[in-house]
Design an enzyme around this catalytic site. Structure first.
Site, PDB file in Angstrom:
ATOM      1  N   SER A 425       0.843  -1.200   0.000  1.00 15.04           N
ATOM      2  CA  SER A 425       0.000   0.000   0.000  1.00 15.04           C
ATOM      3  C   SER A 425       0.881   1.254   0.000  1.00 15.04           C
ATOM      4  O   SER A 425       2.004   1.223   0.508  1.00 15.04           O
ATOM      5  CB  SER A 425      -0.864  -0.035   1.268  1.00 15.04           C
ATOM      6  OG  SER A 425      -1.962   0.806   1.142  1.00 15.04           O
ATOM      7  N   PRO A 426       0.363   2.361  -0.547  1.00 11.75           N
ATOM      8  CA  PRO A 426       1.167   3.590  -0.544  1.00 11.75           C
ATOM      9  C   PRO A 426       1.519   4.022   0.876  1.00 11.75           C
ATOM     10  O   PRO A 426       0.648   4.029   1.746  1.00 11.75           O
ATOM     11  CB  PRO A 426       0.231   4.632  -1.168  1.00 11.75           C
ATOM     12  CG  PRO A 426      -0.904   3.889  -1.755  1.00 11.75           C
ATOM     13  CD  PRO A 426      -0.957   2.544  -1.145  1.00 11.75           C
ATOM     14  N   TYR A 584      -7.036  15.057   1.539  1.00 12.21           N
ATOM     15  CA  TYR A 584      -6.180  15.899   0.693  1.00 12.21           C
ATOM     16  C   TYR A 584      -7.048  16.586  -0.360  1.00 12.21           C
ATOM     17  O   TYR A 584      -8.272  16.463  -0.337  1.00 12.21           O
ATOM     18  CB  TYR A 584      -5.038  15.055   0.108  1.00 12.21           C
ATOM     19  CG  TYR A 584      -4.170  14.481   1.211  1.00 12.21           C
ATOM     20  CD1 TYR A 584      -3.498  15.333   2.093  1.00 12.21           C
ATOM     21  CD2 TYR A 584      -4.081  13.108   1.437  1.00 12.21           C
ATOM     22  CE1 TYR A 584      -2.745  14.829   3.149  1.00 12.21           C
ATOM     23  CE2 TYR A 584      -3.331  12.598   2.488  1.00 12.21           C
ATOM     24  CZ  TYR A 584      -2.666  13.464   3.348  1.00 12.21           C
ATOM     25  OH  TYR A 584      -1.933  12.977   4.396  1.00 12.21           O
TER      26      TYR A 584
HETATM   27  C1  LIG Z   1       3.671   5.404   7.422  1.00 11.69           C
HETATM   28  C2  LIG Z   1       2.429   5.419   6.580  1.00 11.69           C
HETATM   29  C3  LIG Z   1       2.349   6.281   5.499  1.00 11.69           C
HETATM   30  C4  LIG Z   1       1.204   6.296   4.687  1.00 11.69           C
HETATM   31  N1  LIG Z   1       1.169   7.074   3.566  1.00 11.69           N
HETATM   32  C5  LIG Z   1       0.158   6.958   2.684  1.00 11.69           C
HETATM   33  C6  LIG Z   1       0.205   7.597   1.426  1.00 11.69           C
HETATM   34  O1  LIG Z   1       1.171   8.219   1.056  1.00 11.69           O
HETATM   35  N2  LIG Z   1      -0.864   7.454   0.600  1.00 11.69           N
HETATM   36  C7  LIG Z   1      -1.950   6.731   0.959  1.00 11.69           C
HETATM   37  O2  LIG Z   1      -2.910   6.630   0.188  1.00 11.69           O
HETATM   38  N3  LIG Z   1      -2.008   6.099   2.141  1.00 11.69           N
HETATM   39  C8  LIG Z   1      -0.980   6.171   2.996  1.00 11.69           C
HETATM   40  N4  LIG Z   1      -1.002   5.465   4.167  1.00 11.69           N
HETATM   41  C9  LIG Z   1      -2.158   4.612   4.457  1.00 11.69           C
HETATM   42  C10 LIG Z   1      -1.878   3.170   4.027  1.00 11.69           C
HETATM   43  O3  LIG Z   1      -1.686   3.052   2.639  1.00 11.69           O
HETATM   44  C11 LIG Z   1      -3.003   2.242   4.454  1.00 11.69           C
HETATM   45  O4  LIG Z   1      -4.177   2.628   3.802  1.00 11.69           O
HETATM   46  C12 LIG Z   1      -3.224   2.243   5.960  1.00 11.69           C
HETATM   47  O5  LIG Z   1      -1.988   2.225   6.670  1.00 11.69           O
HETATM   48  C13 LIG Z   1      -4.027   1.023   6.413  1.00 11.69           C
HETATM   49  O6  LIG Z   1      -3.386  -0.167   6.046  1.00 11.69           O
HETATM   50  P1  LIG Z   1      -2.599  -1.120   7.105  1.00 11.69           P
HETATM   51  O7  LIG Z   1      -3.566  -1.434   8.172  1.00 11.69           O
HETATM   52  O8  LIG Z   1      -2.198  -2.311   6.294  1.00 11.69           O
HETATM   53  O9  LIG Z   1      -1.420  -0.341   7.622  1.00 11.69           O
HETATM   54  C14 LIG Z   1       0.120   5.463   5.000  1.00 11.69           C
HETATM   55  C15 LIG Z   1       0.209   4.623   6.115  1.00 11.69           C
HETATM   56  C16 LIG Z   1       1.344   4.566   6.879  1.00 11.69           C
HETATM   57  C17 LIG Z   1       1.404   3.604   8.037  1.00 11.69           C
END
Ligand SMILES: Cc1cc2nc3c(=O)[nH]c(=O)nc-3n(C[C@H](O)[C@H](O)[C@H](O)COP(=O)(O)O)c2cc1C
Ligand SMILES: Cc1cc2nc3c(=O)[nH]c(=O)nc-3n(C[C@H](O)[C@H](O)[C@H](O)COP(=O)(O)OP(=O)(O)OC[C@H]3O[C@@H](n4cnc5c(N)ncnc54)[C@H](O)[C@@H]3O)c2cc1C
Length: 775
Positions: A425-426, A584
């Site tokens: 994921s981003p 955003y």
């Molecule tokens: C350190 C960090 C940076 C993130 N930056 C972005 C981002 O640049 N763009 C985005 O769409 N989501 C961003 N997210 C959200 C994640 O892509 C994801 O949707 C969210 O962490 C939930 O997934 P997870 O439970 O697997 O961590 C970020 C999450 C984390 C933890």
């Protein structure tokens, strides 16, 4: 009033149990078993042989609990049980059958008679055909147990203390019975009628009779005219609808004493408190579980045992009640959560009627989210393997010889094929300077691409310097950005099977803020740049007020997105994602919380989508035809009706899909500081499920998904097409390769220099497995 200390010193306790259902009777038995001197009175308005409902379902686990509590009654219950192992699903002319589910059923009347006899033999007094009096009239008793069912008067009498929350669910259902045999499987029947879909939950509970619950949505119920029918008329219509499943058998009701049509809405009961002074609630009076998880009687009987236990083990009544509330309630809540998922699945079932029978069946079996992919493999490996083959054939057009986990089935979109369905994921790294990626980014992305995921997203990469969230964000607007990103993308293509996606975004009102590990979303301590947004609404009181965008601002920003997309195309990125989530710029157009415009870019959803859509269309033109574009959205603002809710997200997804967006990346939240998200395992996946199956567009699911089992269940049930994992990839870049090793799947490609490590890992896993088997 007596304390338990006193009763342990051979004084007995007097208990009045109001209601002689499974809960009340089992409590009376359990209390007597713990101290025969207790004086227990059960008041029951029905005769011993009266009953509503038909069969009760109990699991092996519940039978075990009943046995440890009272081997005598549990043996008689066991001797009266009908067992079955399979679940059969009749749907769109097919019958899907899977095994290993292990249920047992007993007639409610038989169960009550066994419990009544046992209670008598232990010296419990049961007054049948007696209406319980007001709770206060039992003030001479040490405890009064409200076991008087879902419409509990005891609960109502002290509603201010118990604070009940009763949620009347939307489907209509009726308990019926039949002599037709359903003795080889718990059977679900889904029939499409001229009025809409109507379905049945059927199960045998003794040699002669099966329960036959008919259920449908309220609108179907009205269209069918059930609201105007008496029980006989309802039965006649149901017999006609389900004739082919009933043979020559009739449907029967034993609820003719109920007024009106006997159709019910399920009432989900929760109470903030379960006890008040010497009054305590039990069973349906305290908490109900939907019949589709077959656990109403289980909950009541197990709570009865728990309450009797605490009354026996604790020094006084109040501490017994406290432990009962603290410890038993947690168990009950867990089951109520599973029951809620199951209730909602049936309420939303019309969304799944386009699914293929295999996927429909899988979705049904995993509806409570208590049964996962690997649980199903344990229950019926053959069925699961056939389902996995179906999944692969649907994706590739080829029937495989052996099955593979759904996460390792390739995914095709436009001219692109991903080797598997796991995505990094981003994730913003906050390590860039002036938007330029550096060695950090090279190592970070190269490692994740080597780690086996089919698709690696970059962090939100900004289309302009002002569009950055923080000074550490990457950009794609200057020649040096293009050059450095190209180095990363070329490495990924040269050395790995992964594809790489650029996520493009503009920060809007959430720009000019600190790095993620500083005070996230707070303004910079120095060097802030001006921000803009659809309306002059600050992210929080401490953030700067953005300038409301003019039409020429929109033209400029659209141009910046196109410029970045052209660069991304030249670099050779495989996929482009537009970041329209998390508050955003584009997200702040979409949600009414931050879009207060009165022109054609504000107001209705169509208006709020106008600029985001315009940007998408312009980017699509600049992006190669054979490469996909996904859009990430926040499917829930988590602020109630003022903001975007999942049902609105379906509308957002529809508009994007109609414009040609290939996939919706379904995230949620971060759009308002007022948000109150409800976190949990896979907590955003229901939004992806809803969007995919209602708007008919491919989706990516994300959010607290961290086990291979989660990924496989989501994909196989059709809740998403791809699955993104963010934080798990921070702690383990090789998450996908490790998942393959855990599942003993060898079809993933490891970088050649790492082959000895791969071989050792698989060897160690097999050895550990062999050892566990021996133990
Ligand atoms: C350190 C960090 C940076 C993130 N930056 C972005 C981002 O640049 N763009 C985005 O769409 N989501 C961003 N997210 C959200 C994640 O892509 C994801 O949707 C969210 O962490 C939930 O997934 P997870 O439970 O697997 O961590 C970020 C999450 C984390 C933890
Ligand atoms: C119509 C219907 C049919 C059902 N059929 C089934 C089924 O077939 N299988 C299944 O697993 N679950 C069934 N259930 C759910 C099941 O009733 C409960 O989940 C489970 O029995 C809970 O047990 P309980 O002892 O808490 O409550 P209940 O079983 O509801 O028992 C409460 C008892 O209190 C008595 N009572 C209530 N008020 C008074 C009063 N003022 N004075 C005296 N007595 C009173 C009632 O007559 C009843 O016997 C059915 C529910 C309904 C509403």
């Amino acid at each position: 009033m007596l304390t338990l200390d006193q009763h342990k010193g051979n004084r007995h306790m007097r208990a009045a149990v109001l209601g002689g259902g499974p809960g009340g009777l089992n409590f009376a038995i359990s209390l007597k078993l713990r101290n025969a001197a207790h004086d227990v009175l059960v008041i029951e308005r029905n005769k011993p042989d009266d009953t509503f409902g038909w069969g009760v379902v109990l699991s092996d686990e519940t039978l075990g609990n009943l046995h440890s509590n009272d081997p005598v009654s549990s043996k008689t219950i066991r001797d009266s049980f009908v067992y079955w192992d399979d679940i059969a699903v009749h749907y769109r002319g097919t019958t899907m059958r899977s095994g290993g589910h292990g249920f047992s059923g007993i007639g409610r009347k038989r169960l009550l008679n066994i419990l009544q006899e046992r209670a008598h033999s232990l010296g419990v007094t049961i007054e049948f055909e007696t209406e319980a009096g007001p709770v206060d009239s039992y003030r001479d008793y040490d405890i009064v147990v409200g076991a008087d069912g879902v419409n509990s008067r005891v609960r109502a009498a002290h509603a201010d203390a118990f604070r009940p929350d009763i949620d009347v669910r939307v489907c209509k259902y009726i308990w019926l019975g039949t002599h037709q045999k359903f003795d080889d499987a718990f059977t679900f029947i889904f029939e499409e009628t001229q009025y809409g879909w109507i379905w049945v939950h059927a199960y045998q509970f003794d040699a002669e009779i099966a329960t036959f619950i008919v259920e449908c949505s309220e609108s179907t119920w009205h269209r069918a005219g059930f609201d105007r029918m008496n029980v006989e008329e309802t039965i006649a219509v149901c017999e006609a609808i389900f004739a082919k499943y009933l043979g020559d058998h009739r449907l029967m009701s034993n609820a003719r004493h109920l007024r009106g049509s006997a159709w019910l809405n399920f009432n989900r009961v929760l109470c903030e408190r379960w006890s008040h002074n010497n009054v305590v609630l039990l069973g349906d009076a305290a908490a109900t579980a939907h019949f589709s998880v077959g656990s109403g009687s289980k909950l009541a009987m197990e709570s009865a045992i728990a309450l009797a236990n605490y009354l026996d083990s604790e020094p006084d009544i109040q501490s017994a009640f406290r432990r009962y509330e603290d410890e038993r309630r947690l168990e009950v809540l867990r089951l109520q959560n599973a029951a809620r998922n199951s209730t909602e699945w049936f309420e939303d079932v019309e969304r799944y009627f386009d699914l293929d029978p295999v996927q429909f069946n899988y979705s049904l079996l995993t509806r409570s989210q208590r049964i996962s992919h690997e649980n199903l493999r344990q229950r019926d490996p053959q069925w699961l393997s056939s389902a996995e083959k179906w999944f692969e054939k649907k994706a590739t057009g080829r029937t495989p010889n052996s099955s593979r986990p759904p996460m390792f089935v390739p995914f095709r979109v436009r001219g692109l094929e991903l080797a598997n369905r796991v995505c990094v994921s981003p994730m913003a790294q906050y390590r860039a300077k002036d938007g330029t990626p550096n060695e950090w980014h090279f190592v970070h992305y190269a490692e994740r691409a080597k780690g086996g995921a089919g698709l690696v997203f970059t962090e939100m990469t900004c289309v302009s310097p002002e569009g950055r969230i923080s000074p550490g964000c990457t950009g794609l607007y200057a020649p040096e950005h293009e050059k450095t990103w190209k180095g990363i993308v070329d490495f990924v293509h040269r050395e790995t099977d992964a594809k790489i996606a650029i996520q493009l975004g503009h920060s809007g009102a959430k720009g000019s803020t600190q790095l993620g590990w500083e005070e996230a979303d707070a303004p910079l301590t120095a060097g802030n740049w001006p921000v803009l947004a659809p309306s002059s609404v600050a992210w929080s009181p401490q953030n700067q007020l953005p300038r409301e965008m003019s039409r020429s601002d929109m033209d400029k920003i659209r141009g910046e997105f196109v410029h970045s997309a052209e660069m991304a195309a030249r670099i050779g990125f495989d996929w482009l994602e537009l970041h329209y989530a998390h508050g955003y710029l584009m997200s702040s157009f979409i949600t009414p919380l931050t879009n207060r415009r009165t022109d054609e870019y504000g107001g209705s959803l169509e208006n709020r989508m106008r600029f985001p859509l315009e940007v998408y269309c312009a980017v699509r033109k600049a992006w190669p035809d054979d490469k996909p574009i996904s859009v990430r959205i926040s499917a829930h603002d988590w602020v109630g009706p003022d903001g975007v809710r999942p049902q609105d997200a379906v509308g957002i997804a529809r508009i994007l899909a109609e414009a040609g967006v290939d996939l919706i990346d379904v995230s949620a939240g971060q759009t308002s500081i007022r948000a109150r998200p409800v976190y949990g395992r896979m907590f955003q996946t229901p939004f992806s499920d809803r969007i995919r199956n209602e708007a008919g567009v491919a989706t990516l699911a994300v959010g607290n998904i961290y086990e291979p089992d989660h990924v496989n269940s989501i994909l196989m049930a059709g809740r998403a097409d791809l699955v993104c994992l963010a934080r798990p990839h921070l702690s383990d870049p090789y998450w996908t390769l490790h998942a393959a090793a855990d599942l003993r799947y060898e079809g993933v490609s490891w970088p050649k220099p790492y082959w000895p490590g791969r071989d050792q890992l698989y060897r160690l896993k097999s050895r550990a497995e062999a050892l566990t088997r021996k133990v």
